[in-house]
Design a protein around this motif. Structure first.
Motif, PDB file in Angstrom:
ATOM      1  N   SER A   1       0.835  -1.201   0.000  1.00  0.00           N
ATOM      2  CA  SER A   1       0.000   0.000   0.000  1.00  0.00           C
ATOM      3  C   SER A   1       0.874   1.258   0.000  1.00  0.00           C
ATOM      4  CB  SER A   1      -0.930   0.007   1.208  1.00  0.00           C
ATOM      5  OG  SER A   1      -0.197   0.310   2.381  1.00  0.00           O
ATOM      6  N   LYS A   2       0.268   2.351  -0.427  1.00  0.00           N
ATOM      7  CA  LYS A   2       0.982   3.633  -0.482  1.00  0.00           C
ATOM      8  C   LYS A   2       1.504   4.009   0.911  1.00  0.00           C
ATOM      9  CE  LYS A   2       1.508   7.925  -2.362  1.00  0.00           C
ATOM     10  NZ  LYS A   2       2.878   8.211  -2.616  1.00  0.00           N
ATOM     11  N   ASP A   3       0.671   3.833   1.949  1.00  0.00           N
ATOM     12  CA  ASP A   3       1.085   4.163   3.323  1.00  0.00           C
ATOM     13  C   ASP A   3       2.293   3.334   3.743  1.00  0.00           C
ATOM     14  OD1 ASP A   3      -1.009   5.934   3.415  1.00  0.00           O
ATOM     15  OD2 ASP A   3      -2.256   4.718   4.736  1.00  0.00           O
TER      16      ASP A   3
ATOM     17  N   ASN B   1       7.963   2.640   4.783  1.00  0.00           N
ATOM     18  CA  ASN B   1       9.153   1.843   4.499  1.00  0.00           C
ATOM     19  C   ASN B   1      10.330   2.729   4.077  1.00  0.00           C
ATOM     20  OD1 ASN B   1      10.289  -0.812   4.419  1.00  0.00           O
ATOM     21  ND2 ASN B   1      10.349  -0.610   2.193  1.00  0.00           N
ATOM     22  N   ARG B   2      10.059   3.773   3.278  1.00  0.00           N
ATOM     23  CA  ARG B   2      11.143   4.676   2.860  1.00  0.00           C
ATOM     24  C   ARG B   2      11.779   5.348   4.072  1.00  0.00           C
ATOM     25  NH1 ARG B   2       7.723   6.340  -1.523  1.00  0.00           N
ATOM     26  NH2 ARG B   2       7.247   8.246  -0.398  1.00  0.00           N
TER      27      ARG B   2
ATOM     28  N   ARG C   1       3.881  13.841   8.516  1.00  0.00           N
ATOM     29  CA  ARG C   1       3.902  12.375   8.479  1.00  0.00           C
ATOM     30  C   ARG C   1       3.850  11.744   9.870  1.00  0.00           C
ATOM     31  NH1 ARG C   1       2.900  11.145   3.203  1.00  0.00           N
ATOM     32  NH2 ARG C   1       4.545  11.819   1.811  1.00  0.00           N
TER      33      ARG C   1
ATOM     34  N   GLU D   1       4.473   1.963   1.741  1.00  0.00           N
ATOM     35  CA  GLU D   1       5.631   2.394   0.949  1.00  0.00           C
ATOM     36  C   GLU D   1       6.286   3.622   1.574  1.00  0.00           C
ATOM     37  OE1 GLU D   1       5.071   2.877  -3.299  1.00  0.00           O
ATOM     38  OE2 GLU D   1       3.681   1.185  -3.305  1.00  0.00           O
ATOM     39  N   VAL D   2       5.455   4.586   1.979  1.00  0.00           N
ATOM     40  CA  VAL D   2       5.972   5.808   2.606  1.00  0.00           C
ATOM     41  C   VAL D   2       6.696   5.453   3.899  1.00  0.00           C
ATOM     42  CG1 VAL D   2       5.309   7.973   3.742  1.00  0.00           C
ATOM     43  CG2 VAL D   2       4.261   7.337   1.560  1.00  0.00           C
TER      44      VAL D   2
ATOM     45  N   TYR E   1       2.344   8.370  10.542  1.00  0.00           N
ATOM     46  CA  TYR E   1       3.067   7.198  10.066  1.00  0.00           C
ATOM     47  C   TYR E   1       4.062   6.664  11.106  1.00  0.00           C
ATOM     48  CZ  TYR E   1       1.542   8.114   5.250  1.00  0.00           C
ATOM     49  OH  TYR E   1       0.801   8.293   4.120  1.00  0.00           O
TER      50      TYR E   1
END
Length: 179
Positions: A2-4, A9-10, A86, A6-7, A89
């Motif tokens: 998912s986009k969330d 994880n970066r 963020r 991915e963010v 997150y």
């Protein structure tokens, strides 16, 4: 992914690289576990940090007050998350970071289902046997009681399932008899 995720994880990868570069992986690991536990245990505090109506400076001040004892690099990291909007997150980033640390150390989590609680010796034996199968150094065993298994164990590691339960063996036998 998912986009969330991915963010998150970066950010986790970047944080992990900083920890390794500064040779502070163990310290970051311990301190981030405390931050995560605090956020998980206090829904009110987490809601405040994630509340869009609270100013950036107020959020940074709250984090600095509550987590003032952690490494300055981690304090700066949390401030950066707030600056970039963020902060919601943070828990996911910590989870991803902790996974990266475990991967780097060759550690995996295993969910083990058994009819009765496993002894420490049985857990150690399972950890040793399945760690070798998974090319890991160690497994963290999380034992769950499931009387429906009738006997034996079912081991879940990531997306792999090893089912050595009596229930499973009886079902296999039943299928063979029907053929």
């Amino acid at each position: 992914m998912s986009k969330d995720l991915e963010v998150a994880n970066r950010y986790a990868v970047a944080l992990f690289e900083v920890a390794e570069d500064k040779q502070m992986t163990d310290q970051f690991d311990a301190e981030l576990a405390i931050v995560k536990e605090s956020l998980d245990q206090s829904d009110d505090f987490r809601s405040l940090i994630e509340n869009p109506t609270i100013t950036i400076e107020a959020k940074k001040q709250m984090l600095a007050t509550v987590f003032g004892g952690i490494t300055p690099v981690l304090q700066d990291f949390m401030s950066l998350l707030v600056d970039r909007g963020r902060e919601d997150y943070l828990v996911t980033i910590i989870d991803q970071y902790l996974k990266k640390v475990k991967d780097a150390r060759g550690i995996a989590d295993a969910e083990v289902y058994s009819v009765v609680p496993l002894s420490e010796a049985e857990e150690a034996e399972l950890s040793k046997a399945f760690a070798a199968k998974m090319s890991k150094n160690e497994l963290n065993i999380h034992n769950h009681i499931d009387p429906s298994l009738l006997g034996g164990v079912r081991v879940v590691i990531g997306n792999r399932i090893y089912d050595g339960s009596l229930k499973s063996k009886l079902k296999d036998l039943e299928r063979q008899i029907k053929l």
